[in-house]
Write an enzyme that holds these catalytic residues in place. Sequence first.
Site, PDB file in Angstrom:
ATOM      1  CG  ASP A 110       2.349 -36.578  -6.823  1.00 52.50           C
ATOM      2  OD1 ASP A 110       3.586 -36.601  -6.669  1.00 52.50           O
ATOM      3  OD2 ASP A 110       1.551 -36.530  -5.875  1.00 52.50           O
ATOM      4  CG  ASP A 124       6.104 -39.354  -4.248  1.00 51.14           C
ATOM      5  OD1 ASP A 124       6.588 -38.553  -3.431  1.00 51.14           O
ATOM      6  OD2 ASP A 124       5.065 -39.122  -4.905  1.00 51.14           O
TER       7      ASP A 124
END
Length: 147
Positions: A110, A124
């Site tokens: 991330d 995401d």
Amino acid sequence: MACFLFFILLVLDQLSKCFIRMYMIPGESIPIVSGIFHITYVLNPGAAFGMLAHQRWFFILAGLFLIGVFFRFYPYWKRQCVWFRYGCISLLSGAVGNLADRVQNGLVVDFMDFRIWPVFNLADMAIVFGVASMIYAILFRMKEGEN
């Protein structure tokens, strides 16, 4: 067009994660707009908000199940309105992007950090936009017998 969207989203996700892995170290943060948006390298062992941390096999099996469901119902979905159809493609692309991370190293990379929300990635975003598009289609665009 659906295959093109799938591969573009997947390639952008994987290239961005590769770039982050190559040029940053976990925990490093680069301010883009100070205090608002940073590129922050985080290795996420769980799902959204770190839920179910370190449940690698659960997420791998869930991803494979989602892929199976997609191909099982794709003949039906491809006849639905474009909002639903491309929502499914976007959702699948994001799921495959994060699945690839989990298979490779058990963790998801991330890096998008808005400081008011947990750090996330392009996969995401694809999942969220895909689900939002599907909900929009179901609520406002899909009518019985309408394509």
